[in-house]
Design an enzyme around this catalytic site. Sequence first.
Site, short mmCIF file in Angstrom:
data_model
loop_
_atom_site.label_atom_id
_atom_site.label_comp_id
_atom_site.label_asym_id
_atom_site.label_seq_id
_atom_site.Cartn_x
_atom_site.Cartn_y
_atom_site.Cartn_z
N GLY B 140 0.79 -1.23 0.00
CA GLY B 140 0.00 0.00 0.00
C GLY B 140 0.81 1.27 0.00
N LYS B 211 2.57 -11.06 -3.30
CA LYS B 211 3.45 -9.89 -3.16
C LYS B 211 4.92 -10.32 -3.17
CE LYS B 211 -0.25 -7.48 -0.82
NZ LYS B 211 -0.92 -7.35 0.49
#
Lengths: 328, 328
Positions: B140, B211
């Site tokens: 993020g 990720k």
Amino acid sequence: MRIAILGFGSVGRGIARAILQKDLGITVTGLADSKSGLIDPDGIDIEAALARKQETGALGDPAVRPIDVVRDAEYDVLVEVTPTDAVTGEPALTHIRTAIELGRHIVTSNKGPIAVAYADLAAAAEKRGVCLKYEATVCGAIPLIHGIGEGLAGNSVSRLYGIFNGTCNFILTRMSEEGLTYEQALLEARELGYAEADPTYDVKGIDAAIKLVILANTVFQRQSTLQDVDITGIDQLTPEALRLAEEQECTIRLIGEIAPAENILRVSPRILQKSHPLVVEGTLNAVTVETDMAGEITLIGKGAGSIETASAVIGDLIFIRDRYVKGT
Amino acid sequence: MRIAILGFGSVGRGIARAILQKDLGITVTGLADSKSGLIDPDGIDIEAALARKQETGALGDPAVRPIDVVRDAEYDVLVEVTPTDAVTGEPALTHIRTAIELGRHIVTSNKGPIAVAYADLAAAAEKRGVCLKYEATVCGAIPLIHGIGEGLAGNSVSRLYGIFNGTCNFILTRMSEEGLTYEQALLEARELGYAEADPTYDVKGIDAAIKLVILANTVFQRQSTLQDVDITGIDQLTPEALRLAEEQECTIRLIGEIAPAENILRVSPRILQKSHPLVVEGTLNAVTVETDMAGEITLIGKGAGSIETASAVIGDLIFIRDRYVKGT
């Protein structure tokens, strides 16, 4: 890209070694410390200079002064890594001003010029169309200035707070962990080489305050000086104060904080929850950046050390290489 | 700089609002979600599009599809923020490939294309001389990719490890703090909106693994897929395991780790000292980057959220604006 390096202490030599070991596309054409200097437009033999410095203490010709390198060497970027004078910024300030006037980019680890004259230097650099980078002046290896300027680009920063002095953090960690007195922990810090013979600069909060001034003037465009910082050091802290904090799952850290909207510019011991991201151990530094979009971002890492500071300088050099010099 | 935005969910709208509120020098000339689209070379009225989307569910013309915007709009940068398909990467993959062929820069928050086809996309972008940025695909708001690529430029990264999933971290924090069972903590996470109705993706470690694949393929130039990641989730963890860790001043966190030299690519619950910088609370993410010069640098921040993800996209847009588009 050609660079000139002023200062050949542990940071300057760390940069030189990184340039030797890594394929960065960087050639050193000027080099000087307080005792001697070298100029060679074809590239200085760094390995030989390192060896000479170690053997004789002089890296080159005693007749070549730092300012001669600034004026006479052929380079794109001046790397100013001489020792800090936080009051006058000299002689680094003159080196940097002169190089900017000559149209050269600047990378520095020297807190002096950035703390005392950033606005002037930035204006001069802007006027000459050159880049002024100073990542290495705050928090050693932590890419704080890059983080704010690029990673968090577009964000508005409202507050910066954190641990800017590793010596104090080591002392507080040891007082907290082992119940040592301030004097005992300071002695240990000295024995381990984390504190100077005269630790005033660190334990009175002055070093942290200088870094706050740099961040206030660069990130928040203030015109602050050391006199504007409200400073309390850690030298009056008692083991009892730490014990009381511990009883509530808290501890004490020396925190520097800038929040221009609230008129806050201070360094002081603060009680923090042990689970707070800023509660780091030993000589680490840690900074939290409060922003409008990204929320709070915390960066933790080594705040000092020759190779760590060299890392920050190299990051700035690559920034300039990729954005300004590449292909020329 | 002109951009086209594909995806007008919470992230796309977050970006649109940031562009409206901040003076970034960015004009939106194309905009589409799965239902409708808009093209206007003079700049789309973002405020009207936001209002229409809220009132009617359609931001523009139902006949204008995302791929039409990619092909027909006039823009410098494609902002691809449609939902992730981690298996095929579509339809984002086609959008991005097409835009690269047309010579446009790319900024994306979509994990799919970067996880499944990064090497191909990077090669195509290199060939066309355009920039491919993906900061928003991992962690993020944390400027991890910028931190590694710019702040730590010149460093060699040997290991990355950290907390890549906020939902798991919230559950583990609550189990540790309150002695809750996994089921109780998951229920609480659902009630607070931190976990989906079907939490498999998060609690089995798959989201964190995707990720890791992105970081393996981008930072370490691997050719990894989800199948290469050794994954253990948190759904079998007992309160007893956490209690045992607590007794030794430790706790348990779901850690993703990449260390190519040791052949490590794994997601698993790990016991960490409570004082470890990675031990963050609640939905935070935290990543430690192990480097040769800067040592270990840890970054902590919000790993999800619309405005936080928009922040990462805006950072990438400003990077491209300043390095590639400025002055054109």
